[in-house]
Write a protein that holds these residues in place. Structure first.
Motif, PDB file in Angstrom:
ATOM      1  N   UNK A  56      17.687   5.257  -0.616  1.00 14.29           N
ATOM      2  CA  UNK A  56      16.821   4.155  -0.168  1.00 14.29           C
ATOM      3  C   UNK A  56      15.450   4.200  -0.853  1.00 14.29           C
ATOM      4  N   UNK A  57      15.465   4.534  -2.146  1.00 16.00           N
ATOM      5  CA  UNK A  57      14.230   4.492  -2.929  1.00 16.00           C
ATOM      6  C   UNK A  57      13.336   5.716  -2.803  1.00 16.00           C
ATOM      7  N   UNK A  58      13.793   6.769  -2.116  1.00 19.97           N
ATOM      8  CA  UNK A  58      12.937   7.956  -1.962  1.00 19.97           C
ATOM      9  C   UNK A  58      13.800   9.212  -1.936  1.00 19.97           C
ATOM     10  N   UNK A  59      13.159  10.352  -2.165  1.00 22.41           N
ATOM     11  CA  UNK A  59      13.859  11.636  -2.083  1.00 22.41           C
ATOM     12  C   UNK A  59      14.057  11.993  -0.616  1.00 22.41           C
ATOM     13  N   UNK A  60      15.299  12.270  -0.194  1.00 21.27           N
ATOM     14  CA  UNK A  60      15.552  12.551   1.226  1.00 21.27           C
ATOM     15  C   UNK A  60      14.876  13.840   1.702  1.00 21.27           C
ATOM     16  N   UNK A  61      14.461  13.827   2.982  1.00 20.69           N
ATOM     17  CA  UNK A  61      13.805  14.996   3.580  1.00 20.69           C
ATOM     18  C   UNK A  61      14.864  16.008   3.996  1.00 20.69           C
ATOM     19  N   UNK A  62      14.694  17.250   3.566  1.00 20.01           N
ATOM     20  CA  UNK A  62      15.621  18.322   3.931  1.00 20.01           C
ATOM     21  C   UNK A  62      15.205  18.948   5.256  1.00 20.01           C
ATOM     22  N   UNK A  80       2.937  19.404   9.876  1.00 19.97           N
ATOM     23  CA  UNK A  80       4.236  19.633   9.251  1.00 19.97           C
ATOM     24  C   UNK A  80       4.137  19.218   7.785  1.00 19.97           C
ATOM     25  N   UNK A  81       4.924  19.861   6.957  1.00 17.10           N
ATOM     26  CA  UNK A  81       5.064  19.348   5.595  1.00 17.10           C
ATOM     27  C   UNK A  81       6.552  19.168   5.318  1.00 17.10           C
ATOM     28  N   UNK A  82       6.844  18.170   4.503  1.00 16.43           N
ATOM     29  CA  UNK A  82       8.232  17.785   4.270  1.00 16.43           C
ATOM     30  C   UNK A  82       8.815  18.541   3.078  1.00 16.43           C
ATOM     31  N   UNK A  83       9.968  19.152   3.303  1.00 23.43           N
ATOM     32  CA  UNK A  83      10.724  19.704   2.185  1.00 23.43           C
ATOM     33  C   UNK A  83      11.739  18.648   1.774  1.00 23.43           C
ATOM     34  N   UNK A  84      11.644  18.186   0.538  1.00 19.59           N
ATOM     35  CA  UNK A  84      12.511  17.096   0.066  1.00 19.59           C
ATOM     36  C   UNK A  84      13.513  17.582  -0.975  1.00 19.59           C
ATOM     37  N   UNK A  85      14.609  16.853  -1.077  1.00 15.88           N
ATOM     38  CA  UNK A  85      15.604  17.108  -2.113  1.00 15.88           C
ATOM     39  C   UNK A  85      15.279  16.210  -3.303  1.00 15.88           C
ATOM     40  N   UNK A  86      14.633  16.778  -4.311  1.00 11.17           N
ATOM     41  CA  UNK A  86      14.191  15.987  -5.461  1.00 11.17           C
ATOM     42  C   UNK A  86      15.311  15.729  -6.469  1.00 11.17           C
ATOM     43  N   UNK A  87      16.531  16.179  -6.152  1.00  9.07           N
ATOM     44  CA  UNK A  87      17.661  15.912  -7.051  1.00  9.07           C
ATOM     45  C   UNK A  87      18.353  14.591  -6.711  1.00  9.07           C
ATOM     46  N   UNK A  88      17.997  14.006  -5.543  1.00 13.98           N
ATOM     47  CA  UNK A  88      18.653  12.767  -5.121  1.00 13.98           C
ATOM     48  C   UNK A  88      17.623  11.728  -4.706  1.00 13.98           C
ATOM     49  N   UNK A  89      18.023  10.454  -4.797  1.00 14.20           N
ATOM     50  CA  UNK A  89      17.202   9.353  -4.293  1.00 14.20           C
ATOM     51  C   UNK A  89      18.052   8.521  -3.342  1.00 14.20           C
ATOM     52  N   UNK A 131       0.814  -1.230   0.000  1.00  9.68           N
ATOM     53  CA  UNK A 131       0.000   0.000   0.000  1.00  9.68           C
ATOM     54  C   UNK A 131       0.841   1.271   0.000  1.00  9.68           C
ATOM     55  N   UNK A 132       2.127   1.161   0.295  1.00 11.42           N
ATOM     56  CA  UNK A 132       2.965   2.371   0.245  1.00 11.42           C
ATOM     57  C   UNK A 132       3.202   2.811  -1.204  1.00 11.42           C
ATOM     58  N   UNK A 133       3.091   1.869  -2.132  1.00 13.54           N
ATOM     59  CA  UNK A 133       3.182   2.207  -3.557  1.00 13.54           C
ATOM     60  C   UNK A 133       1.750   2.355  -4.074  1.00 13.54           C
ATOM     61  N   UNK A 134       1.122   3.478  -3.732  1.00 14.88           N
ATOM     62  CA  UNK A 134      -0.310   3.663  -3.977  1.00 14.88           C
ATOM     63  C   UNK A 134      -0.611   4.561  -5.171  1.00 14.88           C
ATOM     64  N   UNK A 135       0.415   5.212  -5.712  1.00 14.68           N
ATOM     65  CA  UNK A 135       0.172   6.083  -6.868  1.00 14.68           C
ATOM     66  C   UNK A 135       1.398   6.079  -7.764  1.00 14.68           C
TER      67      UNK A 135
END
Length: 395
Positions: free
Chosen positions: A255-261, A244-253, A143-147
């Motif tokens: 462990x399969x996800x964009x890291x939270x800044x 809270x909302x997460x600011x992520x670094x969309x230039x890197x992946x 279910x984590x891969x939902x979209x």
């Protein structure tokens, strides 16, 4: 809690009740079975002479089913008693990594994929002989891969379509990561059940000094996805919420996800207030502990983290440190998935039992009754909170 006698169970059962806890879900299955045996023995006189309630009262509703494996790691589903015409409830914990099997002499731990294959094996072993097949899968598989956000697979949607094509009529899950995944099977039964009542109950049983009002308590969403959960909790308790909302670094992946800044906060002041961080799961814990750190920096009083599923994929050490440093006061998760002995020993951990809740759902669905009242815990939470405040006033 909603009691069995408060519901209308006059409908004729869909079929003789049978429960199959698939490997890894036996502990929960036994607890659910105990409730059903007790309740139905209490109602024995009501349906004693009615042929339509044949085999309604039994000493055990668990069907003898196994998934043995060959030395190559292959397996098969085996049902060792008649299930013809039965209303079957298959229970599955895809997160139980404690189970192992031999693969060419090597020890393999069961993955969610292995558990899901076992579910399909049991459905295949039923062979269409049951009157109805219901699947209770607290943690919805994949279910984590939902979209889809790029060229990606939609595993959860495919899995739902697969088991429905195999003959499953109803799917019951808890706090689905995104309930819109049910759009993949629009003509089949799909219910996602919130465990909000169990969280409130677990917290109020452990602490007797929580002041439930907007001046002293606040619900917090750790990200955008959990906002609806925090809004619901805030509304039923009559308190404020923040997010809270997460600011992520969309230039890197990583462990399969964009890291939270960073986590950015929206909401009123938390200074001097107890806060309940609510989410659907705690995975590594990085996100929830970062949120706790930010709340402490904003002078929050006590911090309670509540999540339906405690995965704790990176171990408990970081939570131990956070507890010792005063970052968190309690962590609440349900027993709907595997809980390690190490987790249960933690002084800050509160386990919220869902077995009675699941038994109520099974009992009602077997009578083809409405589960609307069970799915909406608002009335039960109000009763719980009022009793709690009354007890506080008597001190």
């Amino acid at each position: 809690m909603l009691h069995r006698e408060e519901r209308n169970l006059d409908n004729i059962p869909v079929g003789s009740l049978g429960i199959i806890p698939v490997d890894g879900c036996q502990e929960m299955g036994d607890k659910v079975n105990d409730y059903l045996v007790k309740w139905r023995k209490e109602s024995l006189n009501q349906h004693k002479e009615d042929l339509l309630f044949h085999e309604y009262v039994k000493d055990n509703y668990i069907i003898d089913a196994q998934v043995p494996r060959f030395g190559s790691g292959e397996a098969k589903g085996v049902i060792k008693e008649s299930i013809r015409g039965m209303d079957l409830y298959l229970m599955l914990d895809v997160c139980n990594y404690s189970l192992t099997y031999s693969l060419n002499g090597q020890v393999n731990h069961m993955s969610p994929d292995d558990h899901f294959q076992n579910l399909k094996r049991i459905i295949a072993a039923v062979g269409g002989k049951a009157r109805r097949i219901n699947v209770i899968m607290p943690f919805l598989y994949e279910s984590r891969q939902h979209k889809r956000s790029s060229r990606e697979s939609l595993d959860c949607a495919l899995a739902l379509q697969e088991i429905v094509a195999m003959g499953v009529d109803n799917i019951i899950t808890f706090d689905a990561h995104d309930p819109r995944v049910q759009n993949a099977i629009p003509l089949s039964g799909f219910e996602t059940v919130p465990p909000t009542y169990q969280f409130v109950k677990g917290l109020l049983e452990r602490y007797d000094d929580i002041q439930i009002d907007s001046e002293h308590l606040m619900a917090i969403s750790p990200d955008e996805g959990a906002t609806s959960r925090a809004i619901y909790l805030a509304n039923v308790l009559g308190i404020d919420m923040g997010m809270f909302y997460k600011r992520r670094d969309y230039t890197r992946i990583v462990d399969g996800r964009n890291p939270i800044v960073a986590h950015e906060f929206l909401g009123t002041s938390v200074e001097g207030k107890d806060v309940i961080i609510i989410d659907d799961m705690i995975s590594s814990g990085e996100s929830i502990l970062d949120v706790a750190k930010q709340l402490k920096a904003r002078k929050a009083k006590r911090i309670f983290a509540a999540a339906t599923f405690g995965l704790f994929t990176s171990g408990m050490e970081r939570f131990d440190r956070a507890y010792e440093e005063g970052l968190i006061d309690a962590i609440l998760t349900t027993n709907s998935i595997y809980q390690s002995p190490e987790l249960l020993k933690r002084p800050y951990y509160i386990s919220c039992d869902l077995s009675k809740y699941i038994a109520l759902i099974i009992d009602t669905l077997n009578h083809d009754g409405s589960i609307s009242d069970i799915l909406d815990p608002n009335e039960r939470i109000q009763h719980l909170v009022n009793a709690y405040k009354e007890k506080q006033n008597q001190k």
